[in-house]
Design a protein around this motif. Structure first.
Motif, PDB file in Angstrom:
ATOM      1  N   ARG A  50     -17.249   8.410  17.387  1.00 58.10           N
ATOM      2  CA  ARG A  50     -16.545   7.682  16.328  1.00 58.10           C
ATOM      3  C   ARG A  50     -15.026   7.827  16.422  1.00 58.10           C
ATOM      4  N   LEU A  51     -14.546   8.697  17.272  1.00 60.45           N
ATOM      5  CA  LEU A  51     -13.117   8.991  17.323  1.00 60.45           C
ATOM      6  C   LEU A  51     -12.357   7.990  18.176  1.00 60.45           C
ATOM      7  N   VAL A  52     -11.220   7.566  17.682  1.00 55.51           N
ATOM      8  CA  VAL A  52     -10.304   6.692  18.404  1.00 55.51           C
ATOM      9  C   VAL A  52      -8.922   7.308  18.289  1.00 55.51           C
ATOM     10  N   SER A  53      -8.208   7.439  19.409  1.00 65.03           N
ATOM     11  CA  SER A  53      -6.884   8.064  19.398  1.00 65.03           C
ATOM     12  C   SER A  53      -5.847   7.120  19.976  1.00 65.03           C
ATOM     13  N   THR A  54      -4.590   7.361  19.600  1.00 60.61           N
ATOM     14  CA  THR A  54      -3.488   6.638  20.208  1.00 60.61           C
ATOM     15  C   THR A  54      -2.290   7.568  20.289  1.00 60.61           C
ATOM     16  N   ASP A  55      -1.553   7.479  21.380  1.00 63.28           N
ATOM     17  CA  ASP A  55      -0.307   8.230  21.500  1.00 63.28           C
ATOM     18  C   ASP A  55       0.889   7.319  21.249  1.00 63.28           C
ATOM     19  N   GLN A  56       0.612   6.134  20.711  1.00 61.32           N
ATOM     20  CA  GLN A  56       1.673   5.174  20.417  1.00 61.32           C
ATOM     21  C   GLN A  56       2.265   5.525  19.062  1.00 61.32           C
ATOM     22  N   PHE A  57       3.383   6.258  19.062  1.00 62.71           N
ATOM     23  CA  PHE A  57       3.900   6.759  17.805  1.00 62.71           C
ATOM     24  C   PHE A  57       4.580   5.679  16.971  1.00 62.71           C
ATOM     25  N   GLU A  58       4.592   4.448  17.469  1.00 65.48           N
ATOM     26  CA  GLU A  58       5.113   3.346  16.666  1.00 65.48           C
ATOM     27  C   GLU A  58       4.068   2.780  15.705  1.00 65.48           C
ATOM     28  N   SER A  59       2.837   3.291  15.755  1.00 61.82           N
ATOM     29  CA  SER A  59       1.735   2.666  15.017  1.00 61.82           C
ATOM     30  C   SER A  59       2.003   2.580  13.521  1.00 61.82           C
ATOM     31  N   ILE A  60       2.569   3.623  12.915  1.00 63.24           N
ATOM     32  CA  ILE A  60       2.825   3.594  11.476  1.00 63.24           C
ATOM     33  C   ILE A  60       3.859   2.522  11.147  1.00 63.24           C
ATOM     34  N   ALA A  61       4.946   2.484  11.897  1.00 66.50           N
ATOM     35  CA  ALA A  61       5.992   1.496  11.633  1.00 66.50           C
ATOM     36  C   ALA A  61       5.466   0.075  11.802  1.00 66.50           C
ATOM     37  N   TYR A  62       4.637  -0.153  12.838  1.00 64.06           N
ATOM     38  CA  TYR A  62       4.032  -1.475  13.015  1.00 64.06           C
ATOM     39  C   TYR A  62       3.235  -1.860  11.761  1.00 64.06           C
ATOM     40  N   GLY A  63       2.394  -0.928  11.323  1.00 70.69           N
ATOM     41  CA  GLY A  63       1.550  -1.226  10.163  1.00 70.69           C
ATOM     42  C   GLY A  63       2.361  -1.487   8.912  1.00 70.69           C
ATOM     43  N   LEU A  64       3.409  -0.703   8.699  1.00 67.48           N
ATOM     44  CA  LEU A  64       4.257  -0.906   7.525  1.00 67.48           C
ATOM     45  C   LEU A  64       4.903  -2.285   7.557  1.00 67.48           C
ATOM     46  N   ALA A  65       5.403  -2.679   8.716  1.00 68.77           N
ATOM     47  CA  ALA A  65       6.025  -3.996   8.826  1.00 68.77           C
ATOM     48  C   ALA A  65       5.017  -5.113   8.568  1.00 68.77           C
ATOM     49  N   LEU A  66       3.806  -4.939   9.062  1.00 68.15           N
ATOM     50  CA  LEU A  66       2.769  -5.956   8.855  1.00 68.15           C
ATOM     51  C   LEU A  66       2.358  -6.038   7.390  1.00 68.15           C
ATOM     52  N   ILE A  67       2.335  -4.923   6.704  1.00 65.58           N
ATOM     53  CA  ILE A  67       2.046  -4.952   5.271  1.00 65.58           C
ATOM     54  C   ILE A  67       3.090  -5.797   4.545  1.00 65.58           C
ATOM     55  N   GLY A  68       4.318  -5.769   5.035  1.00 66.56           N
ATOM     56  CA  GLY A  68       5.375  -6.564   4.426  1.00 66.56           C
ATOM     57  C   GLY A  68       5.148  -8.050   4.495  1.00 66.56           C
ATOM     58  N   GLN A  69       4.225  -8.498   5.347  1.00 65.27           N
ATOM     59  CA  GLN A  69       3.898  -9.918   5.449  1.00 65.27           C
ATOM     60  C   GLN A  69       2.818 -10.334   4.464  1.00 65.27           C
ATOM     61  N   ASP A  70       2.282  -9.370   3.717  1.00 62.35           N
ATOM     62  CA  ASP A  70       1.214  -9.659   2.762  1.00 62.35           C
ATOM     63  C   ASP A  70       1.831 -10.072   1.426  1.00 62.35           C
ATOM     64  N   ALA A  71       1.422 -11.222   0.898  1.00 59.95           N
ATOM     65  CA  ALA A  71       1.950 -11.696  -0.386  1.00 59.95           C
ATOM     66  C   ALA A  71       1.638 -10.695  -1.502  1.00 59.95           C
ATOM     67  N   GLN A  72       0.587  -9.910  -1.334  1.00 61.27           N
ATOM     68  CA  GLN A  72       0.200  -8.916  -2.329  1.00 61.27           C
ATOM     69  C   GLN A  72       0.488  -7.490  -1.829  1.00 61.27           C
ATOM     70  N   ARG A  73       1.601  -7.346  -1.167  1.00 62.06           N
ATOM     71  CA  ARG A  73       1.891  -6.053  -0.556  1.00 62.06           C
ATOM     72  C   ARG A  73       2.018  -4.921  -1.574  1.00 62.06           C
ATOM     73  N   GLN A  74       2.345  -5.241  -2.834  1.00 60.63           N
ATOM     74  CA  GLN A  74       2.488  -4.194  -3.843  1.00 60.63           C
ATOM     75  C   GLN A  74       1.175  -3.464  -4.109  1.00 60.63           C
ATOM     76  N   ARG A  75       0.062  -4.090  -3.763  1.00 60.37           N
ATOM     77  CA  ARG A  75      -1.214  -3.389  -3.967  1.00 60.37           C
ATOM     78  C   ARG A  75      -1.371  -2.223  -3.009  1.00 60.37           C
ATOM     79  N   TRP A  76      -0.533  -2.184  -1.950  1.00 64.62           N
ATOM     80  CA  TRP A  76      -0.591  -1.073  -1.021  1.00 64.62           C
ATOM     81  C   TRP A  76       0.385   0.032  -1.396  1.00 64.62           C
ATOM     82  N   ALA A  77       1.194  -0.213  -2.433  1.00 65.87           N
ATOM     83  CA  ALA A  77       2.219   0.751  -2.796  1.00 65.87           C
ATOM     84  C   ALA A  77       1.622   2.108  -3.139  1.00 65.87           C
ATOM     85  N   ALA A  78       2.283   3.160  -2.686  1.00 66.49           N
ATOM     86  CA  ALA A  78       1.804   4.517  -2.954  1.00 66.49           C
ATOM     87  C   ALA A  78       2.031   4.863  -4.411  1.00 66.49           C
TER      88      ALA A  78
END
Length: 442
Positions: free
Chosen positions: A414-442
């Motif tokens: 079940r384990l999947v790994s990545t050494d791509q340390f840009e993954s968090i920043a990519y995901g954050l930027a993509l969340i910004g494209q969601d019209a309902q992005r505030q639902r992801w707010a911490a």
């Protein structure tokens, strides 16, 4: 390749920006309306990097009106530090102080700097080296934050107040703050072909954060729902220190003794706590610790050990020390033993580190990480058997003891790994494209 997964189309700004402000490195990514994302790259003397080292170096220049304080960030800060041709102050991993109520300010030359001052100064250097490619005042911004901030008694509200104050100084208005593992989950989700419940484990330099996410297909698109979060202020830096504490500190006098009148006393351990992060060694020159060590060396039973510690401080050898530590730790991820070697001047520290010993040293921290995994499963009301994928990200996820923890709990398949340390920043930027992005707010 940049991720091609994005949340549902929206009327969001054409470009959104994700900022992963990390303990060791900071990554900025852009996402576009077409679902593509890319990381901001920096050219440092011909070396292209997508990570901007989270570091600051302050120094003074003489001008017509007197002395002026200058500041650099990222790899340019390390250049200035290693140059060492003038009085300076080097600061790294300052994210670990974000939630500390006991950290009020630090004095740099004649000025006082609070945490938000340091973060704002760092962001300005990042924007400057982005060469006009980054405009924080005119874009949709999504900023990552840990689930649990580092520190013994982290004050979450204080940390977020400091974050907001610093980013506002750069012109950021009404950003969305998102848990870092949620950003990583969006990066991972581009590979999902069916509904799945996913545990995301994000291992940074100062914190380990966990989120359980439910991904489902709806109208031909993948939708995501966060089910629960947990975290602990322990990660890669703590593992590094375990090597320093066992291999280096004893050779610099930890555990040795000094004479005080007719008694023999132990060298105070607080001097060696500064070895937890290499940049703290530079501060020992100005906070009285270096003078204290010199006084102790005069009456020490083994003065040569303290003299080596003094040499490391005087000649700013902390960066080289932790480079040697990092090299050994990485080697232990693929080898049963690794050679540790740190030399310079009169210092020659060599040792063979066995993986089984390293794992014994970090066992208490691994146990705390396991407790955080228990917490995220409980908060999300998700038994381990219902976790279909475990996405591991961050360098510490390659430490065998950490991977074994997840393999034993969830199964290696079940384990999947990545050494791509840009993954968090990519995901954050993509969340910004969601019209309902505030639902992801911490």
């Amino acid at each position: 390749m940049p991720p091609d997964y994005a949340p549902a189309p929206s009327n969001a700004q054409p470009v959104s920006i994700g900022i992963d402000f990390g303990t060791s490195n900071t990554v900025v990514a852009f996402a576009h309306g077409d679902g593509q994302a890319e990381a901001l790259a920096f050219d440092h003397d011909g070396t292209i990097s997508k990570g901007f080292i989270t570091a600051l170096c302050f120094w003074e220049d003489r001008e017509k009106g007197g002395l002026a304080t200058r500041v650099e960030g990222g790899p340019w800060a390390i250049d200035q530090f290693l140059d060492g041709s003038t009085a300076l102050r080097f600061i790294q991993s300052f994210k670990t102080f974000a939630a500390s109520a006991t950290f009020h300010e630090t004095r740099i030359f004649r000025e006082r700097y609070q945490f938000e001052d340091l973060l704002a100064a760092f962001l300005r250097t990042l924007v400057r080296h982005a060469d006009a490619r980054l405009d924080l005042s005119s874009s949709n911004i999504v900023i990552g934050r840990p689930v649990t901030f580092a520190g013994r008694q982290p004050d979450d509200a204080l940390a977020m107040q400091r974050y907001r104050s610093a980013f506002e100084r750069l012109g950021v208005r009404e950003p969305t703050y998102v848990y870092e593992p949620v950003g990583a989950a969006f990066f991972y989700a581009r590979n999902l072909k069916r509904d799945a419940t996913v545990l995301v484990a994000d291992f940074g330099g100062g914190t380990s954060d966990f989120s359980v996410m439910r991904f489902e297909q709806a109208a031909g698109r993948l939708r995501a729902e966060p089910l629960g979060h947990a975290g602990v202020g322990i990660a890669g830096d703590a593992f590094d220190y375990s090597i320093v504490d066992r291999i280096v500190s004893p050779r610099l006098g930890k555990g040795s003794r000094f004479r005080s009148f007719d008694k023999e006393l132990a060298i105070p351990n607080h001097y060696y706590a500064n070895l937890a992060r290499w940049h703290q060694l530079a501060m020992m020159k100005s906070n009285g610790d270096l003078k204290g060590l010199r006084d102790l060396a005069r009456t020490a039973i083994e003065p040569e050990k303290l003299e080596k510690f003094i040499e490391i401080i005087e000649f700013d050898m902390g960066f080289a020390l932790y480079s040697a530590v990092s090299k050994a730790k990485i080697a232990l991820s693929s080898q049963d033993e690794a050679a540790f070697e740190f030399t310079g001047g009169d210092i020659d520290i060599r040792a063979t580190i066995k993986r089984k010993d390293f794992e014994r040293w970090i066992a208490p921290d691994v146990a705390k990480i396991e407790t955080a995994v228990d917490e995220v499963l409980a908060r999300s009301a998700t038994p381990a058997r219902e976790i279909e994928r475990v996405f591991l990200t961050g360098g510490t996820s390659f430490v065998p003891a950490i991977r074994r923890l997840f393999a034993e709990r969830f199964g290696e398949e079940r384990l999947v790994s990545t050494d791509q340390f840009e993954s968090i920043a990519y995901g954050l930027a993509l969340i910004g494209q969601d019209a309902q992005r505030q639902r992801w707010a911490a």
